[in-house]
Design a protein around this motif. Structure first.
Motif: not given
Lengths: 116, 110
Positions: B14-16, B77-80, B109-110
């Motif tokens: 997931p994002e973040g 802190d993953s981004k799309l 994923r969002a």
């Protein structure tokens, strides 16, 4: 404008045909490379050139030939294309004159070749 | 045996989130290491070099473990927009040859 360009971007051809893929660069780099990429495999080196007079075979050169027409141009030929040469082909350049090592490689956008 | 091996993934996060993955290399003479990023059907682009002491570039951290012959990449802190395939590369100094792994796919994923 892109620094490394490849033509064509897509090509469909038939078994036995001769195909040429072209690569041009405006980066002024000395080294140029041709790779192919297949699903699930890493990039495999076909040929590389240190300068206009220096051409070397890579890991998978059988069935391919190259020509370094000028420092900025490096062409890949398939003399008689076969279906297992269907792949994504990338040209790349690197500059070894300053660092003495082939570090960062800059890739062209790729040519998607399909051999029927 | 391939010179550079990677877990193909995919890593779905997931994002973040933080995601990390490794790559192993078999040639002990390998001296330079890199991570390249490749978006679907596009050309690979250099993400970062990997230095012996480890290095960080924004949300990305790369580590090298010579004793165990692996390198790692951590994305915080993953981004799309981090969704891509990450290619591990090893090379010997002053050598033409870059050995590429087959890539690790990350999907955020969002």
């Amino acid at each position: 404008d892109a620094d490394v360009t490849q033509t064509p971007r897509n090509r469909i051809t038939k078994t036995g045909k001769r195909i040429m893929l072209e690569c041009s660069q405006t980066k002024g780099h000395d080294r140029m490379y041709w790779y192919r990429q297949d699903p699930g495999l890493g990039l495999q080196l076909i040929y590389y050139s240190f300068d206009v007079k220096d051409i070397n075979k890579g890991e998978i050169s059988d069935g391919y030939s190259v020509s370094r027409q000028a420092q900025a141009k490096f062409s890949l030929s398939l003399e008689s294309a076969i279906p297992n040469q269907t792949a994504l082909y990338f040209c790349a350049t690197s500059d070894t004159r300053r660092t003495g090592a082939s570090d960062t490689q800059y890739f062209g956008p790729g040519t998607r070749l399909t051999v029927l | 045996r391939k010179e550079v091996e990677q877990d193909p993934g995919p890593f779905n996060v997931p994002e973040g989130a933080t995601v990390a993955f490794n790559c192993t290399y078999s040639n002990s003479a390998s001296q330079s290491f890199f991570w390249y990023r490749q978006d679907c059907r596009k050309e690979p682009k250099l993400l970062m070099s990997v230095y012996s002491s480890g290095n960080e570039d924004g949300r990305f951290t790369a580590q090298l473990n010579r004793a165990s012959q692996y390198i790692s990449l951590l994305i915080r802190d993953s981004k799309l927009s981090d969704s891509a395939t990450y290619l591990c590369v090893a090379t010997r100094s002053n050598d033409y040859k870059l050995s590429f792994g087959a890539g690790t796919t990350v999907t955020v994923r969002a």
